[in-house]
Design a protein around this motif. Sequence first.
Motif, PDB file in Angstrom:
ATOM      1  N   HIS A 566       0.830  -1.200   0.000  1.00  0.00           N
ATOM      2  CA  HIS A 566       0.000   0.000   0.000  1.00  0.00           C
ATOM      3  C   HIS A 566       0.871   1.259   0.000  1.00  0.00           C
ATOM      4  N   ALA A 567       1.955   1.255   0.825  1.00  0.00           N
ATOM      5  CA  ALA A 567       2.837   2.421   0.887  1.00  0.00           C
ATOM      6  C   ALA A 567       3.545   2.656  -0.438  1.00  0.00           C
ATOM      7  N   LEU A 568       3.801   1.587  -1.173  1.00  0.00           N
ATOM      8  CA  LEU A 568       4.477   1.719  -2.474  1.00  0.00           C
ATOM      9  C   LEU A 568       3.530   2.194  -3.567  1.00  0.00           C
ATOM     10  N   GLY A 569       2.220   2.100  -3.354  1.00  0.00           N
ATOM     11  CA  GLY A 569       1.254   2.543  -4.354  1.00  0.00           C
ATOM     12  C   GLY A 569       0.697   1.431  -5.213  1.00  0.00           C
ATOM     13  N   PHE A 570       0.917   0.157  -4.828  1.00  0.00           N
ATOM     14  CA  PHE A 570       0.436  -0.946  -5.660  1.00  0.00           C
ATOM     15  C   PHE A 570      -1.086  -1.059  -5.668  1.00  0.00           C
ATOM     16  N   THR A 571      -1.736  -0.504  -4.654  1.00  0.00           N
ATOM     17  CA  THR A 571      -3.198  -0.616  -4.628  1.00  0.00           C
ATOM     18  C   THR A 571      -3.896   0.413  -5.502  1.00  0.00           C
ATOM     19  N   ASN A 572      -3.121   1.300  -6.115  1.00  0.00           N
ATOM     20  CA  ASN A 572      -3.701   2.260  -7.069  1.00  0.00           C
ATOM     21  C   ASN A 572      -3.919   1.555  -8.407  1.00  0.00           C
ATOM     22  N   PRO A 573      -5.075   1.684  -9.021  1.00  0.00           N
ATOM     23  CA  PRO A 573      -5.351   0.945 -10.264  1.00  0.00           C
ATOM     24  C   PRO A 573      -4.645   1.580 -11.468  1.00  0.00           C
ATOM     25  N   GLY A 574      -4.476   0.781 -12.513  1.00  0.00           N
ATOM     26  CA  GLY A 574      -3.961   1.280 -13.785  1.00  0.00           C
ATOM     27  C   GLY A 574      -2.523   0.877 -14.042  1.00  0.00           C
ATOM     28  N   GLU A 575      -2.218   0.745 -15.321  1.00  0.00           N
ATOM     29  CA  GLU A 575      -0.891   0.298 -15.732  1.00  0.00           C
ATOM     30  C   GLU A 575       0.210   1.241 -15.250  1.00  0.00           C
ATOM     31  N   GLN A 576      -0.004   2.544 -15.421  1.00  0.00           N
ATOM     32  CA  GLN A 576       1.030   3.503 -15.037  1.00  0.00           C
ATOM     33  C   GLN A 576       1.262   3.486 -13.536  1.00  0.00           C
ATOM     34  N   ALA A 577       0.192   3.339 -12.762  1.00  0.00           N
ATOM     35  CA  ALA A 577       0.338   3.290 -11.305  1.00  0.00           C
ATOM     36  C   ALA A 577       1.105   2.043 -10.883  1.00  0.00           C
ATOM     37  N   GLN A 578       0.832   0.925 -11.523  1.00  0.00           N
ATOM     38  CA  GLN A 578       1.540  -0.307 -11.181  1.00  0.00           C
ATOM     39  C   GLN A 578       3.027  -0.203 -11.558  1.00  0.00           C
ATOM     40  N   ARG A 579       3.302   0.425 -12.708  1.00  0.00           N
ATOM     41  CA  ARG A 579       4.701   0.592 -13.120  1.00  0.00           C
ATOM     42  C   ARG A 579       5.433   1.494 -12.131  1.00  0.00           C
ATOM     43  N   ALA A 580       4.773   2.584 -11.703  1.00  0.00           N
ATOM     44  CA  ALA A 580       5.402   3.507 -10.752  1.00  0.00           C
ATOM     45  C   ALA A 580       5.641   2.828  -9.408  1.00  0.00           C
ATOM     46  N   ALA A 581       4.696   2.002  -8.974  1.00  0.00           N
ATOM     47  CA  ALA A 581       4.871   1.292  -7.712  1.00  0.00           C
ATOM     48  C   ALA A 581       6.013   0.285  -7.803  1.00  0.00           C
ATOM     49  N   ALA A 582       6.096  -0.410  -8.938  1.00  0.00           N
ATOM     50  CA  ALA A 582       7.197  -1.361  -9.126  1.00  0.00           C
ATOM     51  C   ALA A 582       8.541  -0.639  -9.101  1.00  0.00           C
ATOM     52  N   ALA A 583       8.593   0.543  -9.726  1.00  0.00           N
ATOM     53  CA  ALA A 583       9.842   1.313  -9.712  1.00  0.00           C
ATOM     54  C   ALA A 583      10.223   1.712  -8.295  1.00  0.00           C
ATOM     55  N   ARG A 584       9.231   2.128  -7.492  1.00  0.00           N
ATOM     56  CA  ARG A 584       9.529   2.500  -6.103  1.00  0.00           C
ATOM     57  C   ARG A 584      10.025   1.297  -5.310  1.00  0.00           C
TER      58      ARG A 584
END
Length: 631
Positions: A566-584
Amino acid sequence: MDADTIDWRRFLTRWSAEWADARRDEVDPSPEDEVAQRERWLGYAPADGADIAALEERLGCELPPSYCAFLQVSNGWRHAGGFVWKLAGTEDVHWHEDVHHLGETFDASWGDEDNPPEVRAQVGLWARALQLHVESDATYLLLDPADVGPDGEWAVREWAGWHAAEPCRYPSFAAYMVAMHQQFHHLAAGSRGQRTIDFVNDTTREQDAVVGRARTLALRGDYEEAARLLTDAAKYGRPHADELLDQIARLGGVFGVRRPQPLPCDSAFLSDLLPLAAAELRDSGRGADGRLFAHPEFFPDTARAAADILREMEAGTWRYAPGGAFGEAVDEAREKARWGDADTAWRVLRAALPCWESLGPDHIAPLGLLADPVLAMVLTPERRLELLATPRGGEQGHMPSPTGDLDPGGLSWLVRPDGLGHGRRSGFRFVLVEGVAPAELPELIGSSTVLAPPQRTWDIHHPPGLRQPSQRDDRALLSVGRAAPGWSFGIDVELHPFVADRLVSPAPAASTRGGHAIVVWYEPRPGAEVFHLSVARAGDLLYAFTVRAGAVAEVTGALPAELVPHALGFTNPGEQAQRAAAARALDVVAGRHGLTLPRLALTQGRLHSFESVSWSRPPGPGDFCWTAASD
């Protein structure tokens, strides 16, 4: 010879004498050639002002200045190069008027509206131009009154019916004659490997001195001026000019250079040139074509050594070994590069370049680096130019500014668009292991303990005849190298679909030597994005989590606060959000352990590889699985 300041009397007199000397052993010359040889003059009597004025009146136009200046010295010419045997004087020049209907073929092509203006401007050439050839080998020579420079010169167009090319353009008649003098020299000097050694005159001596000066400049790092000088000398067919120019071209210092075939007479034939030719043939898929180099009938002195090199090149085991201090640096750089550290490898090579030694007068650069299967990727275009600009071979000069490191550092670059060079949505999985050398990874997580020779990523995953494993036996083909001091990596960029409930993370097995092991699996498929992280130490799993399409699928152990999905942003929907969370997440992993992966080696280089144990447990009753077909 400068066409803009040409001294026609001196130029034509020298050309005639050189031609006579080159033809002195000719058997059964024509009567006209016999006179030209005896008188050492290819021309005719000068045309006077009245002759030129009468010609201009007959043609109805004023002639270009360099052609008029030529006529005032010789009213016509014989043997203008190798294919125009007689050039028109005042009595023979006339409008061509497209007597052979060539315009019907050329004008339609030239006139296409998609052509650039300089091509479309040629329409009507055959109908409007002056014909200068009188006798030739199916070669047409035309002065174009519609192509006039600011100095009043008309362009010359030369076209041969037997030559599959567009008409060659010269900006003036003087430029054409200088080019034909060069062509005469090129033909008289003989082909590479079969030079006419007794063809020596003032021009050859001048051009050989130019080649020597250019070589010195190239070794001092002034490759641009060297290339300019060599380009002119090559037109005269001077020894070593083509070879030296080719070496500058291969390193990116000049473009559009005709590539000569390497010959055993070349100083660096076995050490640099033959391996480079073999590498190019291998990469093109035409390896068998290079067997000519190993043919004992053609190259008896070097055939056996050439056969060995070709065999090693095809197997990927050939190594550039120049010897001396530079050779020691090459060995050190290769050891760095074969585990992915291209930046350090380049720094080692760059520091040693001044120690590099030339093997002969036709050798100005360590081209063998480009053939080495491991080191070739280290020499990026920027670094090739830096190599050219670095003084070497015993010469002194200004040291160029060093190119910076190219690998981006960290891990988050892996999830950036086209990070791995395989398209916008490139997936990967990797294992990072602490306290283990890359060569030791197969002992921990390999299906065998053997590392394959360095290969490109594509070749690792697509060897001829490979049968892809099924999902039920997901053995990854891992490229290996160093991720940081004391860390090794194994990475796979061609994935089976992720099945969370059957994943068997190799992290615990990889960490049995006592250090950490980190596993990441990333799939960026839109709507089905996957990110998995598992961390183990000393054989025990410390923590893990898996996120699928923005939903946390699994958490094991106590996650560090900065790695909570959740802190990394993985629970935010969408491809770009998932990519940004993976980068973090990757930034956190890299920051906690000081880790990185080498982008240059993974995208352009050759790395060792091995087949891992399966990353999936066998399917149970009711589990779906798929099997890939053979290639």
